[in-house]
Design a protein around this motif. Sequence first.
Motif, PDB file in Angstrom:
ATOM      1  N   SER A 348       0.842  -1.205   0.000  1.00 14.47           N
ATOM      2  CA  SER A 348       0.000   0.000   0.000  1.00 14.47           C
ATOM      3  C   SER A 348       0.873   1.250   0.000  1.00 14.47           C
ATOM      4  O   SER A 348       1.786   1.362   0.824  1.00 14.47           O
ATOM      5  CB  SER A 348      -0.902   0.003   1.238  1.00 14.47           C
ATOM      6  N   GLN A 349       0.585   2.154  -0.915  1.00 15.96           N
ATOM      7  CA  GLN A 349       1.295   3.439  -0.900  1.00 15.96           C
ATOM      8  C   GLN A 349       0.931   4.189   0.368  1.00 15.96           C
ATOM      9  O   GLN A 349       1.799   4.608   1.125  1.00 15.96           O
ATOM     10  CB  GLN A 349       0.907   4.245  -2.150  1.00 15.96           C
ATOM     11  N   SER A 350      -0.375   4.373   0.587  1.00 19.31           N
ATOM     12  CA  SER A 350      -0.840   5.228   1.688  1.00 19.31           C
ATOM     13  C   SER A 350      -0.732   4.553   3.043  1.00 19.31           C
ATOM     14  O   SER A 350      -0.599   5.212   4.061  1.00 19.31           O
ATOM     15  CB  SER A 350      -2.303   5.602   1.453  1.00 19.31           C
ATOM     16  N   THR A 353      -5.444   2.091   3.167  1.00 19.02           N
ATOM     17  CA  THR A 353      -6.546   1.570   2.351  1.00 19.02           C
ATOM     18  C   THR A 353      -7.390   0.580   3.160  1.00 19.02           C
ATOM     19  O   THR A 353      -6.866  -0.420   3.673  1.00 19.02           O
ATOM     20  CB  THR A 353      -5.971   0.917   1.081  1.00 19.02           C
ATOM     21  N   GLU A 488      -8.056   5.659 -15.469  1.00 12.01           N
ATOM     22  CA  GLU A 488      -8.340   6.573 -14.357  1.00 12.01           C
ATOM     23  C   GLU A 488      -8.100   8.038 -14.687  1.00 12.01           C
ATOM     24  O   GLU A 488      -8.788   8.895 -14.146  1.00 12.01           O
ATOM     25  CB  GLU A 488      -7.634   6.150 -13.053  1.00 12.01           C
TER      26      GLU A 488
END
Length: 606
Positions: A348-350, A353, A488
């Motif tokens: 996960s980048q953040s 999530t 996106e």
Amino acid sequence: MCGIVGYIGNKKAVPVLINGLLSLEYRGYDSAGVAVLNPNNSDYILKVVKDKGRVKILQDNSELETITGNVGIAHTRWATHGMPSKVNSHPHLDNSGKFAVVHNGIIENYVDLRKKLLDNGYTLYSDTDTEVIPNLIHMNYNGDILEAVSKTMKELKGSYAIEVISPLFADKIIVAKKDSPLVVGIGEDENFIASDIPAVLAHTNNFYFLDEQEIAVVEKNLVKFYDINLNEVTKDIKNIEWDAESSEKNGYEDYMLKEIYEQPQAIRETIGSRLSLDKKVSLGLENVDFKAFNKIYIVACGTAMHAGIASKYAFEKFCKIPTEVDMASEFRYRNPLIDEHTLCIFISQSGETADTIAALRLAKEAGSTTISIVNVIGSSITRLSDYTLYTHAGPEIAVASTKAYTCQVTLLNILVINIAESLGYESKELNSFKSSLLELPDKVKQTLETNKLVKDFADKVYTQKDLYFIGRGTDYAVSMEGSLKLKEISYIHSEAYAAGELKHGPIALIENGVTVIGIATNPITTEKTLSNLEESITRGASVLVVTNQNIKNDKIDYIINVPETDSILSPIISVIPLQLFAYYIAKNKNLDVDKPRNLAKSVTVE
Ligand code: M6R
């Protein structure tokens, strides 16, 4: 990635420093601080104010009102070593309290340097890599600050842009850099220092750019430059005419483009000292018994999941453990067969999530060992996982993930090497895989040069309604990411297919006006993918191929040649033209590439 600012002149330093930090917040925002040389009778004392949180919190700190000095340095932090906290924020002081330092970059040998300092009686208060720098300067200082900085630079491995101030030389700021950005802005009776031009563009358009391993001595009326051996260097001033908006993005039109171009450096920092040819990879996983696992699950969402798919091949090849990749939103509701013999890897980048967090909790309840690959230090996933490995991509602001993806794939492959070596699977092939990984930052940089050709193709096909990406193996994995990126930000319908699947249905959709992008970087499957592209051309499609093979085919509209690498690592390279393609298509359609409709950077709901 962090932001640094410096000021020397006749004005109060604090407002200049705070304004500079505010425009550098995109480089990091988990803590901020200033150090100023404040007049004290006929002398100066170092005043340091710093805290966890955004620059606004620092700005509102009433202690700043007592600071009147005209020489100061400042920092806004994006944590890499040590959680966001007051003690870990910059500026850092040496043990004597005489040298204040701010630093952007990563000191890769900080563990050895910390030991050296501790052995010499120094105390280190923070968990940062930076705190070694002021203490080494103190240790190397014999009355000549330039010599002390030069000696210290020779001891540092990794990347740095540093500023040093001290009451011992109150009319100067000493700066130095290696592999991290630093500019000196020239004013009248005042000079400025910053990580990026925007921080001081309100004060000057005239800049000096430091080269690698250079030192600058900045006084209010004079700037002198030296190489690491203290030979004086001459430089020309460059005049920069930027408007306010482009300056915020360091000259790039959008954060997404800026982040695409940051990838060579982000990958370099993610590799850091973790990987070298002469020793085994050590990621702090010594307590994990990898022999105990009969299965690996990689779980994530969106682009992070695509990073997992791109890396699955490496886990199976080098670790010889069956590896499955799953969407977190599916994994959490399907009673996966996991237990204490399963290694679960979350990406996960953040680190926030919601679906990934829920999947992680499930894996822990089932007794699996959990390792997370995360970009944001201290985020929820890092607190829940048994082990966390950080990508050092720096803040990713554009909703469409780019540099986080390439850093995730890089780090996953380093983890593969760590596991393979722990299991005793060393081989010549693994060694050459290591070399290929180390070459990635330069090859990614080279790949960015495909931008003109990619833009050209995007200019031609941006009005089309349907677009397909095809490839085999890791080329299929990167096709999925290329397709997601396009969807996106450009809102064009797009699908990714394993090239061999085309003839089992999707080929019915190929007609005039459809575009097919083929990825062909694996010598074993390139011919097959080319045949599938020919089938599309015959049915009227416009075709672009991203390849590192020598392809000669007049029927293909565009061939984008990228550098060769181990085919397992090729997604890190071949994704670059696909990111650029999505970007240029969206720009042609006048869309907001950084904030696409209906999407958020961090998806904290189910
Ligand atoms: O922060 P995470 O990496 O956990 O986010 C996962 C996805 O939401 C994210 O990758 C999303 O797909 C991106 N917008 C893709 O560019």
